[in-house]
Design a protein around this motif. Structure first.
Motif, PDB file in Angstrom:
ATOM      1  N   GLY A 266       0.814  -1.212   0.000  1.00 18.33           N
ATOM      2  CA  GLY A 266       0.000   0.000   0.000  1.00 18.33           C
ATOM      3  C   GLY A 266       0.842   1.253   0.000  1.00 18.33           C
ATOM      4  N   LYS A 267       0.485   2.191   0.906  1.00 20.90           N
ATOM      5  CA  LYS A 267       1.180   3.476   0.922  1.00 20.90           C
ATOM      6  C   LYS A 267       2.647   3.338   1.316  1.00 20.90           C
ATOM      7  N   ASP A 268       3.012   2.238   1.987  1.00 19.34           N
ATOM      8  CA  ASP A 268       4.432   2.028   2.313  1.00 19.34           C
ATOM      9  C   ASP A 268       5.260   1.832   1.055  1.00 19.34           C
ATOM     10  N   PHE A 269       4.611   1.460  -0.045  1.00 18.64           N
ATOM     11  CA  PHE A 269       5.316   1.309  -1.321  1.00 18.64           C
ATOM     12  C   PHE A 269       5.364   2.690  -1.967  1.00 18.64           C
ATOM     13  N   THR A 270       6.198   3.526  -1.380  1.00 16.49           N
ATOM     14  CA  THR A 270       6.281   4.934  -1.775  1.00 16.49           C
ATOM     15  C   THR A 270       6.875   5.063  -3.177  1.00 16.49           C
ATOM     16  N   PRO A 271       6.784   6.242  -3.784  1.00 15.57           N
ATOM     17  CA  PRO A 271       7.446   6.444  -5.071  1.00 15.57           C
ATOM     18  C   PRO A 271       8.938   6.107  -5.033  1.00 15.57           C
ATOM     19  N   ALA A 272       9.616   6.446  -3.926  1.00 17.98           N
ATOM     20  CA  ALA A 272      11.051   6.138  -3.828  1.00 17.98           C
ATOM     21  C   ALA A 272      11.268   4.632  -3.780  1.00 17.98           C
ATOM     22  N   CYS A 273      10.389   3.954  -3.070  1.00 15.72           N
ATOM     23  CA  CYS A 273      10.459   2.503  -2.968  1.00 15.72           C
ATOM     24  C   CYS A 273      10.205   1.880  -4.334  1.00 15.72           C
ATOM     25  N   GLN A 274       9.185   2.368  -5.022  1.00 17.09           N
ATOM     26  CA  GLN A 274       8.887   1.846  -6.347  1.00 17.09           C
ATOM     27  C   GLN A 274      10.067   2.043  -7.284  1.00 17.09           C
ATOM     28  N   ALA A 275      10.660   3.237  -7.233  1.00 17.81           N
ATOM     29  CA  ALA A 275      11.775   3.538  -8.138  1.00 17.81           C
ATOM     30  C   ALA A 275      12.924   2.550  -7.928  1.00 17.81           C
ATOM     31  N   THR A 276      13.209   2.231  -6.661  1.00 17.15           N
ATOM     32  CA  THR A 276      14.283   1.274  -6.358  1.00 17.15           C
ATOM     33  C   THR A 276      13.937  -0.104  -6.904  1.00 17.15           C
ATOM     34  N   TRP A 277      12.685  -0.512  -6.719  1.00 16.97           N
ATOM     35  CA  TRP A 277      12.289  -1.827  -7.209  1.00 16.97           C
ATOM     36  C   TRP A 277      12.194  -1.875  -8.727  1.00 16.97           C
ATOM     37  N   GLN A 278      11.847  -0.749  -9.370  1.00 15.32           N
ATOM     38  CA  GLN A 278      11.853  -0.710 -10.838  1.00 15.32           C
ATOM     39  C   GLN A 278      13.298  -0.912 -11.321  1.00 15.32           C
ATOM     40  N   LYS A 279      14.225  -0.281 -10.599  1.00 13.91           N
ATOM     41  CA  LYS A 279      15.640  -0.433 -10.966  1.00 13.91           C
ATOM     42  C   LYS A 279      16.045  -1.903 -10.807  1.00 13.91           C
ATOM     43  N   LEU A 280      15.638  -2.515  -9.690  1.00 15.64           N
ATOM     44  CA  LEU A 280      16.006  -3.904  -9.430  1.00 15.64           C
ATOM     45  C   LEU A 280      15.442  -4.843 -10.488  1.00 15.64           C
ATOM     46  N   VAL A 281      14.141  -4.710 -10.788  1.00 16.23           N
ATOM     47  CA  VAL A 281      13.565  -5.635 -11.778  1.00 16.23           C
ATOM     48  C   VAL A 281      14.179  -5.396 -13.147  1.00 16.23           C
ATOM     49  N   GLY A 282      14.560  -4.154 -13.398  1.00 15.36           N
ATOM     50  CA  GLY A 282      15.221  -3.820 -14.665  1.00 15.36           C
ATOM     51  C   GLY A 282      16.581  -4.486 -14.780  1.00 15.36           C
ATOM     52  N   VAL A 283      17.377  -4.432 -13.720  1.00 12.96           N
ATOM     53  CA  VAL A 283      18.717  -5.029 -13.801  1.00 12.96           C
ATOM     54  C   VAL A 283      18.641  -6.554 -13.808  1.00 12.96           C
ATOM     55  N   VAL A 284      17.645  -7.120 -13.114  1.00 14.44           N
ATOM     56  CA  VAL A 284      17.468  -8.575 -13.163  1.00 14.44           C
ATOM     57  C   VAL A 284      17.104  -8.995 -14.585  1.00 14.44           C
ATOM     58  N   ALA A 285      16.168  -8.261 -15.201  1.00 16.92           N
ATOM     59  CA  ALA A 285      15.777  -8.572 -16.586  1.00 16.92           C
ATOM     60  C   ALA A 285      16.980  -8.468 -17.512  1.00 16.92           C
ATOM     61  N   HIS A 286      17.787  -7.437 -17.300  1.00 14.46           N
ATOM     62  CA  HIS A 286      18.974  -7.226 -18.131  1.00 14.46           C
ATOM     63  C   HIS A 286      19.969  -8.370 -17.941  1.00 14.46           C
ATOM     64  N   ALA A 287      20.173  -8.785 -16.686  1.00 14.19           N
ATOM     65  CA  ALA A 287      21.127  -9.867 -16.397  1.00 14.19           C
ATOM     66  C   ALA A 287      20.642 -11.179 -17.021  1.00 14.19           C
ATOM     67  N   LEU A 288      19.339 -11.410 -16.990  1.00 19.09           N
ATOM     68  CA  LEU A 288      18.786 -12.643 -17.583  1.00 19.09           C
ATOM     69  C   LEU A 288      18.899 -12.636 -19.095  1.00 19.09           C
ATOM     70  N   ALA A 289      18.926 -11.476 -19.692  1.00 18.02           N
ATOM     71  CA  ALA A 289      19.005 -11.373 -21.152  1.00 18.02           C
ATOM     72  C   ALA A 289      20.452 -11.304 -21.643  1.00 18.02           C
ATOM     73  N   ARG A 290      21.364 -11.130 -20.708  1.00 19.07           N
ATOM     74  CA  ARG A 290      22.746 -10.806 -21.055  1.00 19.07           C
ATOM     75  C   ARG A 290      23.451 -11.860 -21.891  1.00 19.07           C
ATOM     76  N   ASN A 291      23.180 -13.150 -21.638  1.00 12.14           N
ATOM     77  CA  ASN A 291      23.897 -14.199 -22.370  1.00 12.14           C
ATOM     78  C   ASN A 291      23.140 -14.726 -23.575  1.00 12.14           C
ATOM     79  N   TYR A 292      22.146 -13.960 -24.011  1.00  7.79           N
ATOM     80  CA  TYR A 292      21.403 -14.376 -25.207  1.00  7.79           C
ATOM     81  C   TYR A 292      22.287 -14.215 -26.442  1.00  7.79           C
ATOM     82  N   HIS A 293      22.119 -15.123 -27.367  1.00  2.51           N
ATOM     83  CA  HIS A 293      22.892 -15.027 -28.605  1.00  2.51           C
ATOM     84  C   HIS A 293      22.035 -15.535 -29.766  1.00  2.51           C
TER      85      HIS A 293
END
Lengths: 147, 142
Positions: free
Chosen positions: A120-147
């Motif tokens: 809920g409200k504990d998932f503040t914009p700052a919290c969301q931004a950090t988690w968006q960054k995290l899911v983004g880097v995880v997605a990037h790491a999972l895609a990294r060895n694609y060929h």
């Protein structure tokens, strides 16, 4: 290498500490299959995915969601070395599973929405931004060895 | 992508619940978007980006009200948003990718304030609605 501030690490671990991995994982995967039904293409062996109710109640969906989110937990333990952490999983998703990396991005966004419903409200914009960054880097790491 | 009658009913139900807070939700969605996706701020170089700024609140109200308008005319969203489509095509020219980002942040806002409202089925319908709005607003780009 991705840099994490002390505040970002705190926002990640404080949220993660309260996450029920089985519940959240199952819910995130179920929502992925419901909101973006074309993602069901990867789960032919999962049995009944014919309706939102069937998907939410499907034990294979829940189990696989838990597996996926448990792996996320590994990322959180290894924030400074995601590349190595996900190297083998990246190869697997490319060579064996043939998953378009776009799916990692949309699952990441779904996870953010699930966290918002839980915190809920504990998932503040700052919290969301950090988690968006995290899911983004995880997605990037999972895609990294694609060929 | 087509909004089924169930989707339309779900969307109308959401907006009837949240309509009273639409200015607040619109502002919060913008704030979340600016925080999570800093490139979106490039369209607002003249804005005071502090939390609760008058400009963010005013713009959030505009965005929220447009969404309410679209939901009130859900049988003809292109018609309801035609002038806004023109504006985005001719003047604002916001890159299409950004509508997905704002749509996502609007969903996060609804989720954070009304978790029980956002069942998986409603989530799907609202996501489709936000995609439809984005598509309509960029439909005259070229």
């Amino acid at each position: 290498m991705v840099h994490w501030t002390a505040e970002e690490k705190q926002l990640i671990t404080s949220v993660w500490g309260k996450v029920d991995v089985a519940d959240c994982g199952g819910e995130a995967l179920a929502r992925l299959l419901i909101v973006y039904p074309w993602t069901q293409r990867f789960f032919d062996t999962f049995g009944n995915l014919s309706s939102p109710t069937a998907i939410v109640g499907n034990p294979k969906v829940r189990a696989h969601g838990q597996k996926v989110l448990t792996s996320f937990g590994e990322a959180i333990k290894n924030l400074d070395n995601l590349k190595a952490t996900y190297s083998k999983l990246s190869e697997l998703h490319c060579e064996k599973l043939h998953v378009d990396p776009e799916n990692f991005r949309i699952l990441g966004d779904i996870l953010v929405i699930v966290l918002a419903t839980h915190f809920g409200k504990d998932f503040t914009p700052a919290c969301q931004a950090t988690w968006q960054k995290l899911v983004g880097v995880v997605a990037h790491a999972l895609a990294r060895n694609y060929h | 992508m087509v909004l089924s009658s169930a989707d339309k009913a779900n969307v109308k139900a959401v907006f009837s619940k949240i309509g009273g807070h639409i200015e607040e939700y619109g502002s919060e969605a913008l704030e979340r978007m600016f925080f999570s996706f800093p490139s979106t701020k490039t369209y607002f170089p003249h804005f005071d980006m502090c939390k609760g700024s008058a400009q963010i609140r005013a713009h959030g109200k505009k965005v929220g009200c447009a969404l309410v308008e679209a939901s009130n005319h859900i049988e003809d969203i292109p018609g309801a948003l035609s002038k806004l489509s023109d504006l985005h095509a001719q003047k604002l020219r916001v890159d299409p990718v950004n509508f997905k980002l704002l749509g996502h942040c609007f969903l996060v806002t609804v989720a954070a304030h009304n978790p029980s409202l956002l069942t998986p089925e409603v989530h799907a319908s609202l996501d489709k609605f936000m995609c439809t709005v984005g598509t309509v607003l960029t439909s005259k780009y070229r």
